[in-house]
Scaffold this motif. Structure first.
Motif, PDB file in Angstrom:
ATOM      1  N   ARG A 260       8.696   9.606   1.140  1.00  0.00           N
ATOM      2  CA  ARG A 260       8.383   8.873  -0.085  1.00  0.00           C
ATOM      3  C   ARG A 260       8.657   7.387   0.116  1.00  0.00           C
ATOM      4  NH1 ARG A 260       6.765  10.476  -4.619  1.00  0.00           N
ATOM      5  NH2 ARG A 260       7.115  12.647  -3.991  1.00  0.00           N
ATOM      6  N   LEU A 261       7.666   6.563  -0.176  1.00  0.00           N
ATOM      7  CA  LEU A 261       7.690   5.104  -0.023  1.00  0.00           C
ATOM      8  C   LEU A 261       7.643   4.663   1.449  1.00  0.00           C
ATOM      9  CD1 LEU A 261      10.292   4.070  -2.753  1.00  0.00           C
ATOM     10  CD2 LEU A 261       7.806   4.336  -2.954  1.00  0.00           C
TER      11      LEU A 261
ATOM     12  N   ALA B 176      -0.416  11.021   1.161  1.00  0.00           N
ATOM     13  CA  ALA B 176      -0.300  10.460  -0.197  1.00  0.00           C
ATOM     14  C   ALA B 176       0.484  11.396  -1.110  1.00  0.00           C
ATOM     15  CB  ALA B 176      -1.694  10.202  -0.767  1.00  0.00           C
TER      16      ALA B 176
ATOM     17  N   GLU C  10       5.591  -3.486   2.861  1.00  0.00           N
ATOM     18  CA  GLU C  10       4.728  -2.468   3.466  1.00  0.00           C
ATOM     19  C   GLU C  10       4.086  -2.997   4.744  1.00  0.00           C
ATOM     20  OE1 GLU C  10       3.132   0.153  -0.336  1.00  0.00           O
ATOM     21  OE2 GLU C  10       2.154  -1.753   0.171  1.00  0.00           O
TER      22      GLU C  10
ATOM     23  N   GLY D  93       4.116  11.047  -0.734  1.00  0.00           N
ATOM     24  CA  GLY D  93       4.717   9.802  -1.187  1.00  0.00           C
ATOM     25  C   GLY D  93       4.497   8.605  -0.284  1.00  0.00           C
TER      26      GLY D  93
ATOM     27  N   ARG E  51       9.844   3.408   7.628  1.00  0.00           N
ATOM     28  CA  ARG E  51      10.352   2.784   6.414  1.00  0.00           C
ATOM     29  C   ARG E  51      11.556   1.921   6.769  1.00  0.00           C
ATOM     30  NH1 ARG E  51      12.472   5.947   0.944  1.00  0.00           N
ATOM     31  NH2 ARG E  51      13.086   4.072  -0.204  1.00  0.00           N
TER      32      ARG E  51
ATOM     33  N   ARG F 247      -6.168  -1.811  -3.106  1.00  0.00           N
ATOM     34  CA  ARG F 247      -4.820  -2.370  -3.146  1.00  0.00           C
ATOM     35  C   ARG F 247      -4.438  -2.921  -1.784  1.00  0.00           C
ATOM     36  NH1 ARG F 247       0.593  -1.362  -2.411  1.00  0.00           N
ATOM     37  NH2 ARG F 247       0.414   0.784  -1.669  1.00  0.00           N
TER      38      ARG F 247
ATOM     39  N   HIS G  95      -5.563   7.653  -4.446  1.00  0.00           N
ATOM     40  CA  HIS G  95      -4.105   7.824  -4.489  1.00  0.00           C
ATOM     41  C   HIS G  95      -3.372   6.481  -4.559  1.00  0.00           C
ATOM     42  CE1 HIS G  95      -3.933  12.177  -3.781  1.00  0.00           C
ATOM     43  NE2 HIS G  95      -5.004  12.010  -3.026  1.00  0.00           N
ATOM     44  N   HIS G  96      -4.121   5.408  -4.777  1.00  0.00           N
ATOM     45  CA  HIS G  96      -3.534   4.068  -4.908  1.00  0.00           C
ATOM     46  C   HIS G  96      -2.776   3.653  -3.635  1.00  0.00           C
ATOM     47  CE1 HIS G  96      -2.800   0.550  -7.245  1.00  0.00           C
ATOM     48  NE2 HIS G  96      -1.477   0.640  -7.167  1.00  0.00           N
ATOM     49  N   LEU G  97      -3.305   4.076  -2.469  1.00  0.00           N
ATOM     50  CA  LEU G  97      -2.722   3.677  -1.187  1.00  0.00           C
ATOM     51  C   LEU G  97      -3.307   2.339  -0.752  1.00  0.00           C
ATOM     52  CD1 LEU G  97      -2.963   6.962   0.935  1.00  0.00           C
ATOM     53  CD2 LEU G  97      -0.961   6.084  -0.252  1.00  0.00           C
TER      54      LEU G  97
ATOM     55  N   THR H 282       2.844   5.319   1.026  1.00  0.00           N
ATOM     56  CA  THR H 282       2.207   4.295   0.186  1.00  0.00           C
ATOM     57  C   THR H 282       1.182   3.434   0.911  1.00  0.00           C
ATOM     58  OG1 THR H 282       3.926   2.642   0.659  1.00  0.00           O
ATOM     59  CG2 THR H 282       4.302   4.134  -1.204  1.00  0.00           C
TER      60      THR H 282
END
Length: 515
Positions: A455-456, A475, A402, A478, A425, A396, A501-503, A480
């Motif tokens: 998270r995020l 991960a 991001e 949270g 963030r 990804r 972990h779809h990071l 990303t």
């Protein structure tokens, strides 16, 4: 008593010479100094009257003559040397007053070529000072106008200069000569590309004594480079509060380095040289709020740095918390009026960077770490990150939001002591883990500081992950996306965990240790 005067800095020289004449001192001076004294109504003899030789080579050779140097160097406690002077009709010279033509400020202020620089080098002045300082047993060497009053006072009271004063002034004269030559060497090393010469000489001038060092039993003083030209803490002006302590100066410097590293309005909050809050925004007050939100508890008693002028709005917000100092490029008059409510708060304004055409040289581009018996010397850690060279190593890719936060975190993490972790963030740091022996521990600290804000968020690491456990922890909390240098023998494991972990994870190929 006879005196020789040759000064580039004419401040106070006429009044000093007038006092010497009243005390019966016989004075000789080089042409420029003599002409200046004449315009002030003080008549003195010319050096050519001693040497019977006019200035030569466009004034480069004026004092290089036995009538001058023998008169300075002859030991007063050796009759045979005094007899030799008398044999050649040479009189002793007891007081030598010289300040050399400045070199460092000139070659720093403009891009001056070698030929022009050579013409600026004062050879005669440094030779006179060295000779007088060498014979401090009988000769007084004065290298700075600040000593004129002291010299006159001793002559009036005692009729001579004390041994202790002569020794102290000789030490200063040798220091002036050494510094002058070091500045010239630094310039020549720079233009020849010799970054690490066989002998590295650095020149520092004293700014002030400090109340104490890191601890009350340690003595301390602040110095600044004579060769640098950038706007720095060393050149800052204090606008309020008491003079910064040793520790506060360290934190002021660390904080301002962080803030000025960002182009958008940015605020950094620093404690013990580590950032505990960093925030960027289009509005400086909003940047401050983001920085404070990083760790409001740790911010208590810390240093705040702003890379924009502090206005009244920001000043009001700053008063709501307890800080040691605030450093910024400037403070508006309204801001100063607001901050005056807290008179102990140290307010420090840093001058702007140099205008085009000025240069840093000498040790300005070097960094130092003290070790017993010496120094470790390195070039400064520059960011030098080209977005086009970022390598996405996961399946990804990071989103635009991001990526923006990743670049913010990467810029921030190099200011945190290793092992360094920054969670960010929306243009603000939400968790910082610093100075841990284990990188996974730094991740845990940053996550604990961030709490639900992890998270995020995205994560930056100043060096590679030797094991993928820190990535897995992030991960789970949270996070990303991750930015790190890469280069571990376990990079494949780290990538595998990130993909699981779809990071999104990018490698920079460059680490930023700060020990």
């Amino acid at each position: 008593m006879r005196a020789l005067l040759s000064v580039a800095n004419r401040e106070g020289i006429a009044a000093f010479a007038r006092e010497l004449v009243e005390l019966g001192v016989e004075i000789y001076a080089t042409d420029g100094t003599r002409e200046h004294l004449a315009t002030e109504g003080v008549e003195v003899g010319a050096v050519s009257e001693l040497t019977d030789v006019p200035p030569m080579l466009d004034g480069q050779v004026k004092t290089f003559h036995p009538a001058v140097y023998a008169g300075i160097l002859a030991r007063r406690d050796r009759p045979e040397q005094l007899e030799e002077l008398a044999e050649h009709s040479i009189g002793p010279i007891d007081l030598v007053v010289v300040n050399v033509t400045p070199f460092a400020p000139e070659v720093g202020a403009h891009l001056i070529g070698l030929d022009a620089a050579i013409e600026m080098i004062d050879v005669g002045g440094t030779a006179l000072l060295s000779a007088a300082a060498r014979n401090a047993a009988g000769v007084t060497a004065v290298a700075d106008p600040t000593h004129y009053e002291e010299v006159v006072a001793e002559l009036r009271e005692n009729g001579h200069i004390s041994v202790e004063t002569r020794a102290r002034l000789a030490a200063e004269a040798f220091g002036v000569v050494a510094a002058y030559h070091a500045e010239i060497a630094a310039y020549l090393n720079q233009i020849s590309g010799n970054l690490f010469p066989a002998r590295l000489a650095m020149v520092l001038e004293k700014v002030s004594d400090l109340r104490y060092g890191e601890n009350p039993h340690q003595r301390a003083a602040a110095y600044r480079e004579t060769t640098h030209r950038s706007g720095t803490i060393a050149d800052a002006t204090q606008l309020g509060g008491e003079a910064p302590s040793f520790n506060n100066l360290l934190d002021l410097d660390a904080a301002y380095r962080v803030a000025r590293d960002f182009t958008s309005p940015t605020v950094a909050i620093v404690k013990h040289t580590d950032p505990v809050g960093i925030g960027s925004s289009t509005d400086v007050s909003e940047a401050y709020r983001k920085a404070l939100e990083t760790d409001p508890v740790a911010a208590f008693g810390s240093i705040v740095a702003v890379n924009r002028p502090v206005d009244a709005t920001l000043a009001e917000e700053l008063l709501a918390n307890s800080y040691e100092a605030v450093v910024a490029p400037d403070f508006t008059a309204d801001a100063l009026a607001v901050l005056a409510e807290r008179p102990a708060l140290e307010l420090v304004a840093v001058p702007p960077d140099p205008t085009e055409g000025m240069r840093d040289y000498g040790i300005a581009s070097l960094d130092f770490k003290r070790v017993a018996g010496g120094l470790l010397v390195e070039t400064l850690d520059e960011l030098a990150l080209d977005k086009g060279h970022l390598q996405v190593v996961t399946k990804r890719r990071p989103t635009l939001e991001e990526l923006t936060d990743l670049l913010f975190a990467w810029r921030a993490v190099r200011h945190v002591r290793s092992n360094a972790i920054v969670l960010a963030r929306d243009g603000g740091a939400v968790g910082i883990g610093a100075a841990q022996a284990n990188r996974a521990t730094s991740v845990e600290i940053a996550l604990r500081k961030a709490g639900d804000r992890a998270r995020l968020a995205v994560m930056a690491s100043d060096a590679y992950f030797p094991f993928p456990d820190g990535i897995a922890h992030a991960a789970t909390a949270g996070v990303t996306a991750i930015i790190q240098p890469g280069g571990s023998i376990r990079d494949e494991m780290a990538i595998e965990v990130a993909d699981r972990h779809h990071l999104a994870m990018v490698f920079t190929g460059r680490r930023h240790f700060r020990h």
